[in-house]
Design an enzyme around this catalytic site. Sequence first.
Site, PDB file in Angstrom:
ATOM      1  N   GLU A   1       0.859  -1.189   0.000  1.00 41.25           N
ATOM      2  CA  GLU A   1       0.000   0.000   0.000  1.00 41.25           C
ATOM      3  C   GLU A   1       0.892   1.233   0.000  1.00 41.25           C
ATOM      4  O   GLU A   1       1.793   1.346   0.833  1.00 41.25           O
ATOM      5  CB  GLU A   1      -0.846   0.051   1.271  1.00 41.25           C
ATOM      6  CG  GLU A   1      -1.924  -1.003   1.377  1.00 41.25           C
ATOM      7  CD  GLU A   1      -2.650  -0.896   2.723  1.00 41.25           C
ATOM      8  OE1 GLU A   1      -3.489  -0.002   2.879  1.00 41.25           O
ATOM      9  OE2 GLU A   1      -2.334  -1.691   3.624  1.00 41.25           O
TER      10      GLU A   1
ATOM     11  N   ASP B   1      -6.834   5.547  11.508  1.00 41.37           N
ATOM     12  CA  ASP B   1      -5.521   5.048  11.885  1.00 41.37           C
ATOM     13  C   ASP B   1      -5.195   5.300  13.343  1.00 41.37           C
ATOM     14  O   ASP B   1      -5.609   6.301  13.925  1.00 41.37           O
ATOM     15  CB  ASP B   1      -4.451   5.707  11.001  1.00 41.37           C
ATOM     16  CG  ASP B   1      -4.383   5.050   9.632  1.00 41.37           C
ATOM     17  OD1 ASP B   1      -4.248   3.809   9.587  1.00 41.37           O
ATOM     18  OD2 ASP B   1      -4.492   5.757   8.620  1.00 41.37           O
TER      19      ASP B   1
END
Lengths: 252, 419
Positions: free
Chosen positions: A41, A52
């Site tokens: 990614e 996150d």
Amino acid sequence: MFPAQYDDLQIMSHAVVGFPSLEENEKAIAGLAEAGVKLIELQVPFSDPVADGHTLVNACYEALKHGGSVQATLDLAQRVCARHPEVTFILMSYLNPLYRFGLEELFKQAAAAGIKGMIVPDWPVEEIEPWLPQLDALGLAPILMVTPNTAPDRVKKITRASRGMIYVVSRMGVTGHETHWGEKFQNYITEIRKHTDLPLAVGFGVRTADDLNALSGKAEVAAFCSQYIEWQRDDGSDVAADKMKTIIEAIA
Amino acid sequence: MIRSDNGYFGEFGGRFVPEILLPALTELEDLFFGLRDDPEFWQEFVTLCQEFSGRPTPLTPLRRLSKQLGGAQIWLKREDLNHSGAHKINNVLGQGLLVQRMGKQRVIAETGAGQHGLATAIMAARLGLEATIYMGAEDIERQYSNVFWMRQLGSDVVGVTTGAQTLKEALDEALRDWAASVETTHYVLGTACGPAPFPELVSYFQSIISDEIKEQSQRQMGRLPDEIVACVGGGSNAIGAFAAFLETPEVALIGIEAGGTSFEDGQHSVRLSHNTGETGIAQGYKTLFLQNDDGQLGDTHSIAAGLDYVGVSPILAYLSQQGRVIPESATDDEVTEAFSLLMKTEGIIPALESAHGLAGGFKRAKQMRPEQNVVINLSGRGDKDIFNIARAFPQREWTEFLQREAARSTELLAQKGGH
């Protein structure tokens, strides 16, 4: 390319573009490819990454100070996609940087750079659906997320719109904490498989060789990201790549 | 009543959240949509506000100040007289009724100036809920008295140390908590921002302010006011003060943003006026954000922590685009001046956030005729700003007192072995 359903477990790892620096990104990605990571990614850093945990929040913050941006991600993609044809590169971003860049233009440039898929955690399925014909034509796979609290009819909708693979969020919460892979998790996986033939990429809480062993035979892809970024942060990209290699060899 | 079109107000609004938060938002929306047209629910809410928060808050004429400025008659809607000292409690009490219906035992909230956090801490204490309040570390320093009270009330106040450490980061962190706790926890969002249904839901509860203004102005002025002025951070006090007048074009609606120290990037929180904000999608919704060309949200500044925010209510972004709400701004200096003027002329201590409304409202009133009426929403009281005001008006006496008090408190701590 993306794995086929029931292929052996492959490792997906991560680069935050600009962390620790743009130059270091290329070296780190080479290290990951060398270690046997099959999918990477490329995360566009964002000022407000709400899905996150602190590892990636702080990495984003650093990355932004070191030139991380949508354009820098596309530039990096162009180089690494050409250099590592055995690796499948996936664009990971929050929606706003892509939206500001212009979605249509972004899709074209990402596909042209060699990006194969896209993970955008705050881009809901309803907003993605209208773009599907265009994304399909470009060969750019929107990889959508299913979470443990997603209702069955919604799992159906999400798996139908998703391409390449399904990103299975292993547990509640954000990235960067541990997960338990018990019977409940197995049932969750079984339930998702009822709706799709796509391979499953499991992320959130994949941090050790034990986690990878637990996922082996259950999923096709394990997203080994925050832990890798912590290694990169603490020990540098070379040591992080060595650790990744050791862990991949341990499960092979 | 403010109604979205499937979560949108024109092009703004929507629900752009990680999939994990979706079930909680739809649950909340279903519950809210089922209740909002029920007059009994509204009455339950109004009664709670009356019994617990002293509503209706007065509409106070500023006779001396109006005469001194020589323009329109100025009236203050006294949201500062709410329990907890600000309009924030209206929304929180309303969401408390929803929490009880959902049966959740824990609440979380983001807070800038601490007024929303304080209101949430009060509600949680009253309903016996566990509460965690996220607050930027920078804002904790600016609004420590509110932090002190939140902790005394039994809430856990968590300092957020990412990014600029203000309201934006506190909101991000609350969303992260919610992603892990969504099944047992309600997120008491404090302003008319964020993913649907929050903008609509917060506006619904805050509209009690304009309902009262409407009735009180008829009674006290004999007609509706010519203008209503409110400060705009996230936008909940402004929407609350405007809501009942949206269909009444003869009442002008003015929103005052935080002009900070200049229009340079990072020195203000102006999103609506001056074309500084641009359409973006973040923190769960689409609105005008201060951001750079790469879509990174910008840094903001205001003397008032509660206005120091990078986005703005999608409802206000829409109303401003439509020309229904007129956006203006007031600088830090204009704000301290208006603060001082109100205090010395009328004996009312305003919050620095609300003093933006005062600065903008006074300026407009001066240009108007004596038979006209301006209502300024005094969204909160200024007691919490004692340290900021002391800094704006430095005095040796205060500094010396702080030194003595610090010495006393250190000594006390040593004696009691506290930590």
